[in-house]
Design an enzyme around this catalytic site. Structure first.
Site, PDB file in Angstrom:
ATOM      1  N   ASP A  10       0.865  -1.180   0.000  1.00  0.00           N
ATOM      2  CA  ASP A  10       0.000   0.000   0.000  1.00  0.00           C
ATOM      3  C   ASP A  10       0.904   1.233   0.000  1.00  0.00           C
ATOM      4  O   ASP A  10       2.138   1.132  -0.180  1.00  0.00           O
ATOM      5  CB  ASP A  10      -1.025  -0.042   1.155  1.00  0.00           C
ATOM      6  CG  ASP A  10      -0.394   0.224   2.533  1.00  0.00           C
ATOM      7  OD1 ASP A  10       0.850   0.392   2.610  1.00  0.00           O
ATOM      8  OD2 ASP A  10      -1.136   0.256   3.519  1.00  0.00           O
ATOM      9  N   THR A  69       2.450  -2.004   8.854  1.00  0.00           N
ATOM     10  CA  THR A  69       2.864  -3.026   9.825  1.00  0.00           C
ATOM     11  C   THR A  69       3.151  -4.377   9.192  1.00  0.00           C
ATOM     12  O   THR A  69       3.737  -5.257   9.838  1.00  0.00           O
ATOM     13  CB  THR A  69       1.735  -3.259  10.855  1.00  0.00           C
ATOM     14  OG1 THR A  69       0.558  -3.676  10.136  1.00  0.00           O
ATOM     15  CG2 THR A  69       1.435  -2.009  11.655  1.00  0.00           C
TER      16      THR A  69
HETATM   17  C1  RB5 Z   1      -2.134   2.472   6.619  1.00  0.00           C
HETATM   18  O1  RB5 Z   1      -2.149   3.643   7.375  1.00  0.00           O
HETATM   19  C2  RB5 Z   1      -1.930   1.257   7.520  1.00  0.00           C
HETATM   20  O2  RB5 Z   1      -3.091   1.010   8.246  1.00  0.00           O
HETATM   21  C3  RB5 Z   1      -1.523   0.065   6.703  1.00  0.00           C
HETATM   22  O3  RB5 Z   1      -0.378   0.360   5.990  1.00  0.00           O
HETATM   23  C4  RB5 Z   1      -1.203  -1.199   7.473  1.00  0.00           C
HETATM   24  O4  RB5 Z   1      -0.310  -0.954   8.502  1.00  0.00           O
HETATM   25  C5  RB5 Z   1      -2.330  -2.025   7.882  1.00  0.00           C
HETATM   26  O5  RB5 Z   1      -2.187  -3.151   8.391  1.00  0.00           O
END
Ligand code: RB5
Length: 147
Positions: A10, A69
């Protein structure tokens, strides 16, 4: 034939994903980096699913996914049947998820590990292989939960 590896993330992990893509390409792996490349906030489940589907379809043999994470994108990838994806923040676990769990995907948290450690984790994952033996029946038990 060189190993084909799917990469996705992401918005939280674009730079680390691109560093991993370069690192793997430098080692001769066939890297299928499906993005994203734009920094806008984007939903990790669709990126986890997209990489997982490449692995599931045998287009790629392995996959690496990343988010902040590593947890959310791992959860999404594991919803695709046949995917065994683990989050790793250490080298030992990255080796073991291949040796014992026959993981076909690795997940990393870009807000958890720095680039140097991430690349070592990736190397441990890529260089390990499934030991079979007593672990085969356990992996089959995981797969049986899907049906
Ligand atoms: C995005 O802010 C965050 O929630 C995503 O990158 C991830 O850590 C979700 O598990």
């Amino acid at each position: 034939m060189s190993i084909r590896i799917a990469l996705s993330s992401d918005h939280a992990a674009i730079e680390l994903r691109q560093a991993i893509a370069r690192h793997l390409a430098d080692q001769g792996f066939d890297v299928v980096d499906i993005g994203p490349t734009e920094p806008e906030s984007t939903d990790y489940p669709k990126h986890g699913e997209a990489a997982a589907r490449l692995v599931k379809s045998d287009d790629c043999q392995l996959g690496i996914v990343l988010c902040g994470t590593g947890q959310g994108i791992m959860m999404a990838a594991n919803k695709v049947k046949g995917i065994r994806c683990g989050v790793c923040a250490d080298v030992f676990s990255a080796r073991m998820i291949r040796q014992h769990n026959d993981a076909n995907m690795l997940s990393l948290g870009a807000r958890v590990v720095g680039e140097g450690l991430a690349l070592e984790i990736v190397d441990a994952f890529m260089n390990a292989s499934f030991e079979g033996g007593r672990h085969t029946v356990r992996v089959k038990m995981i797969d049986a939960l899907e049906s």
